[in-house]
Design a protein around this motif. Structure first.
Motif, PDB file in Angstrom:
ATOM      1  N   ARG A  80      55.454  -8.157 -22.800  1.00 23.01           N
ATOM      2  CA  ARG A  80      54.423  -7.210 -22.734  1.00 23.01           C
ATOM      3  C   ARG A  80      53.662  -7.270 -23.903  1.00 23.01           C
ATOM      4  O   ARG A  80      52.258  -7.141 -23.863  1.00 23.01           O
ATOM      5  N   THR A 109      51.056 -10.061 -23.396  1.00 22.23           N
ATOM      6  CA  THR A 109      49.826  -9.553 -22.288  1.00 22.23           C
ATOM      7  C   THR A 109      48.908  -8.851 -23.110  1.00 22.23           C
ATOM      8  O   THR A 109      47.661  -8.775 -23.031  1.00 22.23           O
ATOM      9  N   ALA A 130      54.805  -9.743 -16.524  1.00 20.06           N
ATOM     10  CA  ALA A 130      54.308  -8.622 -17.626  1.00 20.06           C
ATOM     11  C   ALA A 130      52.596  -8.432 -17.560  1.00 20.06           C
ATOM     12  O   ALA A 130      52.339  -7.674 -18.453  1.00 20.06           O
TER      13      ALA A 130
END
Length: 250
Positions: A87, A90, A112
């Motif tokens: 995450r 991202t 993610a």
């Protein structure tokens, strides 16, 4: 392992870089509960040699066994979730030019929310025909964990048996994915090498390639690896701990 301060030199490199390449290996997904290839040889599969499950010869001998193994592995991935490291990448990718090239055959980066330019070892979720090469949607039928052999589905184009999308021992890497990874490191100002042991070539040669074109290389791994000596900075932490801390400090 608890969070540790992000090395100031790593923060400065990350803040100043306008193009970043991130190279990820099995350690990237370990904290999502995804076993490495050999660690996944458990239970029903513990008595099989990896060469019987991940090679052209193994496929020729028993394609039902190979298809069953890869369907089982894909099911394990489906039950897992992206971790904080996925995450964080991202979030970072939404702010700068950040290319991700991975050795992993899972889809956790994508789930993610990241864009991945290269799955250099293929993907569990990109099966292709073993005869004509056409790609198709993955088999999503329920998996019986007590069954090892499963008949592969037929190709929608030629009727041949579909094969797993992962690259097997003795096979060349998909050229387009490999060239995308090379292009990413050759044009990056900063290369992060996350959770890879550095023993599988040619992927393990990418940090040296990055150094040769002037990029700075940072290794994020809790242990020493075969490519540690190629890194400008070695940060002994895990992906799920280090990456959120790094991105949060930018």
């Amino acid at each position: 392992m608890t969070a540790a301060p992000v090395p100031s030199a790593v923060v400065e490199l990350a803040r100043s870089a306008s193009r970043v390449a991130v190279l990820t290996g099995a350690g990237m997904s370990a904290e999502s509960g995804i076993a490495t290839f050999r660690d996944a040889q458990t239970g029903l599969w513990s008595s099989f040699d990896p060469a019987d499950l991940a090679s052209p010869d193994g496929w020729a001998r028993d394609m039902d066994l190979v298809w069953g193994w890869y369907r089982w592995r894909a099911e394990l991935v489906r039950r897992s979730e992206p971790n904080a490291g996925h995450r964080a990448l991202t979030e970072w990718q939404n702010k700068i030019h950040l290319d991700i090239a991975t050795q992993n055959v899972d889809d956790l980066h994508e789930r993610a929310g990241s864009s991945v330019i290269s799955h250099v070892h293929g993907s569990l979720f990109d099966p292709r025909c073993s005869e004509c090469g056409v790609h198709s949607q993955p088999d999503a039928e329920p998996v019986d964990e007590n069954v090892d052999r499963v008949v592969p589905p037929s190709c929608p184009e030629c009727g041949g048996p579909m094969r797993p999308g992962a690259v097997w021992f003795g096979e060349p890497l998909p050229q387009d994915h490999w060239l995308a990874a090379v292009h990413a490191v050759e044009n990056a100002e900063l290369v992060l090498v996350v959770g890879t042991s550095g023993v599988v070539f040619p992927f393990a040669g990418l940090p040296a390639m990055a150094r040769s074109t002037g990029a700075r290389v940072v290794e994020i791994n809790p242990v020493e690896t075969e490519i540690s000596d190629m890194a400008d900075h070695r940060w002994r932490t895990t992906a799920a701990i280090g990456l959120p801390a790094l991105v949060g400090s930018l």
